[in-house]
Design a protein around this motif. Structure first.
Motif, PDB file in Angstrom:
ATOM      1  N   GLN A 278       5.004   3.379   9.617  1.00  0.00           N
ATOM      2  CA  GLN A 278       5.540   3.033   8.328  1.00  0.00           C
ATOM      3  C   GLN A 278       4.222   2.234   7.873  1.00  0.00           C
ATOM      4  O   GLN A 278       4.480   2.399   6.598  1.00  0.00           O
ATOM      5  CB  GLN A 278       6.685   2.005   8.841  1.00  0.00           C
ATOM      6  CG  GLN A 278       7.885   2.745   9.316  1.00  0.00           C
ATOM      7  CD  GLN A 278       8.879   1.785   9.938  1.00  0.00           C
ATOM      8  OE1 GLN A 278       9.011   0.523   9.474  1.00  0.00           O
ATOM      9  NE2 GLN A 278       9.746   2.227  10.700  1.00  0.00           N
ATOM     10  N   TYR A 279       3.665   1.500   8.252  1.00  0.00           N
ATOM     11  CA  TYR A 279       2.757   0.586   7.790  1.00  0.00           C
ATOM     12  C   TYR A 279       1.442   1.662   7.233  1.00  0.00           C
ATOM     13  O   TYR A 279       1.275   1.735   6.016  1.00  0.00           O
ATOM     14  CB  TYR A 279       1.840  -0.400   8.734  1.00  0.00           C
ATOM     15  CG  TYR A 279       0.437  -0.424   8.330  1.00  0.00           C
ATOM     16  CD1 TYR A 279       0.196  -1.217   7.224  1.00  0.00           C
ATOM     17  CD2 TYR A 279      -0.809  -0.344   9.106  1.00  0.00           C
ATOM     18  CE1 TYR A 279      -1.088  -1.972   6.937  1.00  0.00           C
ATOM     19  CE2 TYR A 279      -1.811  -0.760   8.670  1.00  0.00           C
ATOM     20  CZ  TYR A 279      -2.120  -1.542   7.747  1.00  0.00           C
ATOM     21  OH  TYR A 279      -3.374  -1.876   7.223  1.00  0.00           O
ATOM     22  N   GLU A 280       1.151   2.958   7.918  1.00  0.00           N
ATOM     23  CA  GLU A 280       0.337   3.854   7.448  1.00  0.00           C
ATOM     24  C   GLU A 280       0.891   4.603   6.399  1.00  0.00           C
ATOM     25  O   GLU A 280       0.269   5.053   5.342  1.00  0.00           O
ATOM     26  CB  GLU A 280      -0.053   5.004   8.588  1.00  0.00           C
ATOM     27  CG  GLU A 280      -0.950   4.215   9.646  1.00  0.00           C
ATOM     28  CD  GLU A 280      -2.186   4.070   9.070  1.00  0.00           C
ATOM     29  OE1 GLU A 280      -2.859   4.658   8.117  1.00  0.00           O
ATOM     30  OE2 GLU A 280      -2.942   3.047   9.629  1.00  0.00           O
ATOM     31  N   SER A 281       2.323   5.008   6.285  1.00  0.00           N
ATOM     32  CA  SER A 281       2.910   5.654   5.214  1.00  0.00           C
ATOM     33  C   SER A 281       2.758   4.728   4.047  1.00  0.00           C
ATOM     34  O   SER A 281       2.940   5.502   2.853  1.00  0.00           O
ATOM     35  CB  SER A 281       4.538   5.883   5.664  1.00  0.00           C
ATOM     36  OG  SER A 281       5.264   4.945   5.592  1.00  0.00           O
ATOM     37  N   ALA A 282       2.615   3.447   4.097  1.00  0.00           N
ATOM     38  CA  ALA A 282       2.645   2.585   3.042  1.00  0.00           C
ATOM     39  C   ALA A 282       1.090   2.344   2.524  1.00  0.00           C
ATOM     40  O   ALA A 282       1.103   2.036   1.224  1.00  0.00           O
ATOM     41  CB  ALA A 282       3.272   1.214   3.179  1.00  0.00           C
ATOM     42  N   ARG A 283       0.355   2.787   2.859  1.00  0.00           N
ATOM     43  CA  ARG A 283      -1.110   2.283   2.730  1.00  0.00           C
ATOM     44  C   ARG A 283      -1.708   2.961   1.423  1.00  0.00           C
ATOM     45  O   ARG A 283      -0.889   4.165   1.100  1.00  0.00           O
ATOM     46  CB  ARG A 283      -2.123   2.426   3.788  1.00  0.00           C
ATOM     47  CG  ARG A 283      -1.863   1.548   5.043  1.00  0.00           C
ATOM     48  CD  ARG A 283      -2.883   1.633   6.046  1.00  0.00           C
ATOM     49  NE  ARG A 283      -4.104   1.521   5.675  1.00  0.00           N
ATOM     50  CZ  ARG A 283      -5.066   1.613   6.508  1.00  0.00           C
ATOM     51  NH1 ARG A 283      -5.074   1.949   7.467  1.00  0.00           N
ATOM     52  NH2 ARG A 283      -6.425   1.312   5.948  1.00  0.00           N
ATOM     53  N   ASP A 284      -2.790   2.783   0.731  1.00  0.00           N
ATOM     54  CA  ASP A 284      -3.431   3.378  -0.265  1.00  0.00           C
ATOM     55  C   ASP A 284      -2.545   3.464  -1.407  1.00  0.00           C
ATOM     56  O   ASP A 284      -2.560   4.538  -2.244  1.00  0.00           O
ATOM     57  CB  ASP A 284      -3.900   4.743   0.013  1.00  0.00           C
ATOM     58  CG  ASP A 284      -4.624   4.830   1.477  1.00  0.00           C
ATOM     59  OD1 ASP A 284      -5.637   3.925   1.479  1.00  0.00           O
ATOM     60  OD2 ASP A 284      -4.681   5.378   2.372  1.00  0.00           O
ATOM     61  N   GLY A 285      -1.744   2.529  -1.687  1.00  0.00           N
ATOM     62  CA  GLY A 285      -0.790   2.584  -2.723  1.00  0.00           C
ATOM     63  C   GLY A 285       0.377   3.229  -2.932  1.00  0.00           C
ATOM     64  O   GLY A 285       1.010   3.361  -4.009  1.00  0.00           O
ATOM     65  N   ARG A 286       0.573   3.787  -1.784  1.00  0.00           N
ATOM     66  CA  ARG A 286       1.663   4.816  -1.641  1.00  0.00           C
ATOM     67  C   ARG A 286       3.137   3.934  -1.847  1.00  0.00           C
ATOM     68  O   ARG A 286       4.297   4.440  -2.059  1.00  0.00           O
ATOM     69  CB  ARG A 286       1.986   5.594  -0.587  1.00  0.00           C
ATOM     70  CG  ARG A 286       0.581   6.623  -0.507  1.00  0.00           C
ATOM     71  CD  ARG A 286       0.834   7.597   0.569  1.00  0.00           C
ATOM     72  NE  ARG A 286       0.774   7.079   1.862  1.00  0.00           N
ATOM     73  CZ  ARG A 286      -0.489   7.028   2.431  1.00  0.00           C
ATOM     74  NH1 ARG A 286      -1.792   7.403   1.872  1.00  0.00           N
ATOM     75  NH2 ARG A 286      -0.708   6.433   3.712  1.00  0.00           N
ATOM     76  N   VAL A 287       3.242   2.909  -1.170  1.00  0.00           N
ATOM     77  CA  VAL A 287       4.123   2.013  -1.408  1.00  0.00           C
ATOM     78  C   VAL A 287       3.550   0.598  -1.963  1.00  0.00           C
ATOM     79  O   VAL A 287       2.602   0.032  -1.498  1.00  0.00           O
ATOM     80  CB  VAL A 287       4.746   1.475  -0.059  1.00  0.00           C
ATOM     81  CG1 VAL A 287       6.034   0.044  -0.161  1.00  0.00           C
ATOM     82  CG2 VAL A 287       5.395   2.759   0.531  1.00  0.00           C
TER      83      VAL A 287
END
Length: 242
Positions: free
Chosen positions: A179-188
């Motif tokens: 979940q953290y990875e899916s949120a990184r780089d401004g995606r969340v």
């Protein structure tokens, strides 16, 4: 609200909920804006008569990993009177315990919330909400295993023995990191950030704010706009997908 995108590999966007009856909610447990958002989600769902039809998939937006430091207590304390005035019934109190009892991480509690999903959305939702109240209103150290399990028992919705087994095995940690990875780089964008199955998303729904006399941990927030009615729109839109 803006549409979320699909991945460049053509696969489904990992930020979106897997089913139309679910809203993905990226948050941290010690984020005051998220405490407001989760309270409003539950209360709006109840008022609209959507309990049992719409569910909240609480996902980790671990501020300590993004910021590479503890979520500073001076910043958290500075938000309480401001955010508490928006939703007093959510439960708020300045930390009353000794400094050394203040939570330094929310990762164990975030793992427990995810582990509870094995028992159903209701169990996970109730544990998440109870942990927020335990921290914000009751000043309990939700970094600690025994506190997490005590809170789980108090919900009446969680099989504590099953949760302890899953929690102790560490099976939830990979999901939290995913979940953290899916949120990184401004995606969340922030905690909270909501995603609907149709790609609609809303970051910190209805609230805009700025900081005065310094940033988080130094100054204090000022609310520029608060439109709680956005939750009616989001949940009504999600219900229309069913």
């Amino acid at each position: 609200m803006t549409p979320a995108t699909t991945g460049t590999d053509g696969q489904s966007d990992p930020r979106l909920p897997a089913a139309p009856d679910t809203i993905a909610v990226y948050t941290d447990l010690n984020c005051s804006f998220a405490h407001v958002a989760v309270h409003r989600l539950h209360e709006t769902r109840r008022r609209l008569g959507l309990e049992g039809r719409l569910w909240f998939d609480l996902r980790a937006f671990p501020l300590e990993l993004f910021n590479r430091e503890v979520n500073a207590r001076p910043g958290v304390d500075s938000e309480i009177s401001v955010l508490g005035a928006l939703e007093p019934e959510a439960g708020w109190r300045l930390w009353q315990g000794p400094d050394w009892t203040y939570p330094v991480t929310t990762l164990p509690a975030l793992e427990a919330v995810h582990a509870a999903k094995a028992q159903g959305w209701h169990a996970s939702e109730q544990l998440d909400r109870a942990l927020r109240r335990a921290f914000w209103a009751e000043n309990r150290c939700i970094s600690q295993r025994h506190v997490i399990l005590d809170v789980a028992a108090e919900t009446g919705a969680v099989d504590v023995a099953a949760l302890a087994e899953a929690f102790d095995s560490g099976t939830a940690r990979p999901a939290i990191m995913a979940q953290y990875e899916s949120a990184r780089d401004g995606r969340v964008d922030c905690s909270p950030h909501l995603f609907l199955h149709d790609g609609t998303d809303s970051a910190n729904p209805g609230i805009t704010a700025h900081w005065v006399n310094g940033g988080f941990g130094v100054g204090y927030p000022v609310i520029d706009e608060d439109r709680p009615e956005i939750y009616d729109k989001l949940l009504t839109q999600a219900a229309a997908l069913l």
